[in-house]
Write an enzyme that holds these catalytic residues in place. Structure first.
Site, mmCIF file in Angstrom:
data_model
loop_
_atom_site.group_PDB
_atom_site.id
_atom_site.type_symbol
_atom_site.label_atom_id
_atom_site.label_comp_id
_atom_site.label_asym_id
_atom_site.label_seq_id
_atom_site.Cartn_x
_atom_site.Cartn_y
_atom_site.Cartn_z
ATOM 1 N N ILE A 44 8.765 -0.234 4.313
ATOM 2 C CA ILE A 44 7.722 0.700 4.746
ATOM 3 C C ILE A 44 6.403 0.024 4.380
ATOM 4 O O ILE A 44 6.085 -0.130 3.198
ATOM 5 C CB ILE A 44 7.845 2.065 4.055
ATOM 6 C CG1 ILE A 44 9.132 2.754 4.501
ATOM 7 C CG2 ILE A 44 6.640 2.946 4.382
ATOM 8 C CD1 ILE A 44 9.373 4.095 3.850
ATOM 9 N N PRO A 45 5.644 -0.435 5.367
ATOM 10 C CA PRO A 45 4.532 -1.361 5.106
ATOM 11 C C PRO A 45 3.257 -0.705 4.584
ATOM 12 O O PRO A 45 2.210 -0.733 5.234
ATOM 13 C CB PRO A 45 4.311 -2.014 6.469
ATOM 14 C CG PRO A 45 4.685 -0.944 7.445
ATOM 15 C CD PRO A 45 5.849 -0.208 6.817
ATOM 16 N N CYS A 46 3.330 -0.123 3.387
ATOM 17 C CA CYS A 46 2.131 0.473 2.795
ATOM 18 C C CYS A 46 1.080 -0.600 2.495
ATOM 19 O O CYS A 46 -0.105 -0.283 2.331
ATOM 20 C CB CYS A 46 2.482 1.257 1.531
ATOM 21 S SG CYS A 46 3.311 0.310 0.246
ATOM 22 N N HIS A 47 1.503 -1.865 2.465
ATOM 23 C CA HIS A 47 0.547 -2.956 2.229
ATOM 24 C C HIS A 47 -0.426 -3.129 3.399
ATOM 25 O O HIS A 47 -1.464 -3.779 3.248
ATOM 26 C CB HIS A 47 1.294 -4.274 1.981
ATOM 27 C CG HIS A 47 2.216 -4.676 3.096
ATOM 28 N ND1 HIS A 47 3.526 -4.250 3.163
ATOM 29 C CD2 HIS A 47 2.016 -5.447 4.199
ATOM 30 C CE1 HIS A 47 4.098 -4.756 4.247
ATOM 31 N NE2 HIS A 47 3.193 -5.486 4.889
#
Length: 283
Positions: free
Chosen positions: A245-248
């Site tokens: 989950i690309p919270c970056h």
């Protein structure tokens, strides 16, 4: 776990920290190499092998100006891009192949006492990682520096679950996300515990394509909660599966990188690494 891959990443991380601190002075290759105690030739080769681009090009991807340009370009079509790109060849977006299933109250009842969790330790381009799975999907993934602390954090999330240190196909497929050829990626299934609001935010993050960036405000608008930026930030900060989950890919509207559960340097490295991969395919 101190392998050559992790040693190399630690050197890259040191170099990124040096570049971040000295960016305005536009440090030379010799200066960056000296900061990590390598010859310019060795450092250039090491960095290019890891990032796919030169340190000079990587500095561009780290800049606020670059981030602002991405945000400006994606303002209107950010969440349509994933669907417009299609699924052909190596350009298919890995995010579209991640499916979230929320845990039922019964599955999470009393600290996860009904869950059997398998876990393993692995390496990634951004350091060591722990990944854990139930029979339904990946329930936890995190970067770490200390193996015992990483395992304890997992156990703290599900204190009454049954644990087995064992690699399964779910974990192996999830770890393939770090490979360069995403065209061979099978659908990754996540089995997560979260509120309906958190799950909605996490699902929205999956729509941000590789190499692109968004902001907390843009995510809030996307889920029809334009005044919920702070709550969005809290939900993003609660993301239990690093990278998948690309919270970056969520940064401040000013172009600043902002915070990251697993360290700002690692966030910068991931953003630059993804930008390098996407730009190299466009050349």
């Amino acid at each position: 776990m101190t392998t050559q891959e992790n040693i190399n990443y630690n050197r890259i991380a040191e170099a990124i920290d040096y570049i971040k601190v000295n960016f305005k002075q536009q440090p030379t290759l010799n200066e960056i190499a000296a900061s990590v105690h390598l010859s310019p030739y060795h450092f250039q080769r090491l960095f290019t092998d890891w990032a796919g681009v030169s340190p000079k090009k990587f500095m561009q991807f780290m800049s606020i100006q670059y981030a602002k340009q991405l945000l400006k370009n994606n303002h209107a079509t950010l969440f349509d891009t994933a669907h417009e790109t299609g699924l052909s060849g190596t350009s298919r977006l890995h995010d579209l192949f991640i499916n979230i299933e929320g845990m039922t109250p019964g599955e999470f009842k009393n600290g996860g006492e009904n869950l059997i969790i398998k876990y393993s330790f692995a390496e990634s381009p951004f350091g060591n990682i722990i990944v854990a799975s139930t029979q339904k999907g990946i329930c936890h993934m995190a970067f770490f520096d200390n193996e015992e602390e990483a395992l304890q954090k997992l156990i703290n999330r599900f204190p009454k679950a049954t644990y087995n240190q064992l690699v399964d196909n779910l974990q192996q497929n999830a770890l393939f996300i770090f490979k360069h050829d995403w065209s061979k990626l099978h659908q990754i299934k996540l089995h997560l515990n979260g509120t309906p609001f958190q799950l909605k935010v996490w699902e929205t993050l999956l729509k941000i394509p590789v190499g692109d960036l968004s902001t907390y405000g843009a995510i809030a608008k996307e889920i029809d909660k334009p005044k919920a930026s702070r709550a969005i930030g809290t939900a993003i900060g609660s993301n239990p599966v690093a990278f998948l989950i690309p919270c970056h890919r969520v940064i401040q509207s000013t172009g600043n990188i902002g915070g990251y559960m697993w360290g700002n340097t690692r966030k910068t490295a991931i953003i630059g690494w993804e930008a390098a991969k996407i730009n190299s395919k466009q050349v």
